[in-house]
Motif scaffolding. Structure first.
Motif, PDB file in Angstrom:
ATOM      1  N   GLU A  11      -0.601  -8.697  10.676  1.00 14.96           N
ATOM      2  CA  GLU A  11       0.548  -8.368   9.831  1.00 14.96           C
ATOM      3  C   GLU A  11       1.004  -9.616   9.087  1.00 14.96           C
ATOM      4  OE1 GLU A  11       5.176  -6.807  10.099  1.00 14.96           O
ATOM      5  OE2 GLU A  11       3.882  -6.660  11.868  1.00 14.96           O
ATOM      6  N   ASP A  78       2.594  -6.135   5.164  1.00 15.71           N
ATOM      7  CA  ASP A  78       1.281  -5.507   4.957  1.00 15.71           C
ATOM      8  C   ASP A  78       0.361  -5.809   6.130  1.00 15.71           C
ATOM      9  OD1 ASP A  78       2.043  -4.493   2.526  1.00 15.71           O
ATOM     10  OD2 ASP A  78       0.839  -5.878   1.322  1.00 15.71           O
ATOM     11  N   LYS A  79      -0.541  -4.878   6.386  1.00 13.35           N
ATOM     12  CA  LYS A  79      -1.566  -5.054   7.421  1.00 13.35           C
ATOM     13  C   LYS A  79      -2.848  -5.541   6.760  1.00 13.35           C
ATOM     14  CE  LYS A  79       0.978  -3.150  10.675  1.00 13.35           C
ATOM     15  NZ  LYS A  79       1.689  -3.959  11.612  1.00 13.35           N
ATOM     16  N   ASN A 167      -7.057  -1.151   7.930  1.00 15.56           N
ATOM     17  CA  ASN A 167      -5.967  -0.765   7.030  1.00 15.56           C
ATOM     18  C   ASN A 167      -6.345   0.373   6.082  1.00 15.56           C
ATOM     19  OD1 ASN A 167      -7.521  -2.186   5.161  1.00 15.56           O
ATOM     20  ND2 ASN A 167      -6.046  -3.828   4.880  1.00 15.56           N
ATOM     21  N   HIS A 169      -5.922   3.395   6.736  1.00 14.42           N
ATOM     22  CA  HIS A 169      -4.839   4.390   6.825  1.00 14.42           C
ATOM     23  C   HIS A 169      -3.694   4.083   5.854  1.00 14.42           C
ATOM     24  CE1 HIS A 169      -3.661   1.306   9.808  1.00 14.42           C
ATOM     25  NE2 HIS A 169      -2.429   1.598   9.435  1.00 14.42           N
ATOM     26  N   GLN A 170      -3.696   2.898   5.252  1.00 15.32           N
ATOM     27  CA  GLN A 170      -2.659   2.533   4.280  1.00 15.32           C
ATOM     28  C   GLN A 170      -3.135   2.617   2.833  1.00 15.32           C
ATOM     29  OE1 GLN A 170      -1.591  -1.439   5.640  1.00 15.32           O
ATOM     30  NE2 GLN A 170       0.174  -0.592   6.697  1.00 15.32           N
ATOM     31  N   LYS A 172      -4.028   3.965  -0.634  1.00 16.57           N
ATOM     32  CA  LYS A 172      -3.637   5.133  -1.422  1.00 16.57           C
ATOM     33  C   LYS A 172      -4.325   5.073  -2.785  1.00 16.57           C
ATOM     34  CE  LYS A 172       0.735   3.896  -1.224  1.00 16.57           C
ATOM     35  NZ  LYS A 172       0.468   2.597  -0.660  1.00 16.57           N
ATOM     36  N   ASP A 175      -4.534   1.931  -5.313  1.00 20.71           N
ATOM     37  CA  ASP A 175      -4.511   0.659  -4.589  1.00 20.71           C
ATOM     38  C   ASP A 175      -5.779  -0.124  -4.914  1.00 20.71           C
ATOM     39  OD1 ASP A 175      -2.091   1.220  -3.422  1.00 20.71           O
ATOM     40  OD2 ASP A 175      -2.880   1.512  -1.398  1.00 20.71           O
TER      41      ASP A 175
END
Length: 194
Positions: A11, A78-79, A167, A169-170, A172, A175
């Protein structure tokens, strides 16, 4: 040298700009095992550990790295996908990854299937990078197999483990992600041009 098998999600806890450089402090479980001057891939970008704290490490991205990757787009919270350099004699579970981002891509579609996901990306093909069906690609440091290769675009299928432990899953639509094309494919493509 890396394998594209992500060890840990870190993170971002602090970002400091100094002239053209960006100092990034990351909190992670692997931070306490690191040493100054050690290489560590962050979203596929090989960066050198320059500082250590309690469960944190700091790396510095220079202008060249910021210009050619999405590392400059990071925000606190952010990850990031983390992978330490591979050890000689260990299994190569992914594929040969250098940690040298070739270019960025934009996510154009995320399709949720029953138990998996298909992520599609587009990239500027004027750099002569290419993918092939069932070939390897590294997206944000994750070793993946191309399932739909087209000129300037490709898709990858993501299993639940990868979705939850990287990451992905983050990510979109719209992006930006880091791409490293298959090193063997890059050499073959270069030879074919001559």
């Amino acid at each position: 040298m890396f394998t594209g098998i992500i060890e840990e999600l870190g993170e971002i806890v602090e970002l400091n700009h100094e002239q053209d450089n960006l100092h990034i402090t990351v909190k992670s479980k692997v931070s306490k095992e690191l040493k100054i001057d050690q290489s560590l891939a962050h979203n596929g970008v090989c960066l050198t550990v320059v500082g250590l704290g309690e469960n944190t490490h700091t790396i510095t991205a220079i202008k060249e790295t910021i210009d050619k990757s999405s590392i400059g787009d990071l925000n606190v919270g952010d990850k990031v996908n983390l992978e330490r350099a591979m050890q000689l004699g260990a299994r190569l579970d992914g594929h040969i990854v250098q940690g040298h981002v070739d270019q960025v891509a934009v996510c154009t579609e995320v399709e949720a299937l029953e138990g998996s996901w298909v992520f599609s990306f587009s990239y500027d093909n004027t750099y002569n990078n290419l993918t092939i069906e069932k070939g390897s690609i590294t997206v944000n440091g994750v070793s993946l197999t191309v399932v739909n290769s087209k000129e300037g675009s490709f898709s990858v299928a993501i299993i639940p483990y990868t979705y939850e432990n990287t990451n992905f899953h983050q990510i979109k639509i719209n992006d930006t992600v880091n791409l490293e094309f298959d090193v063997i494919g890059k050499y073959v493509a270069r030879l074919m041009v001559k």
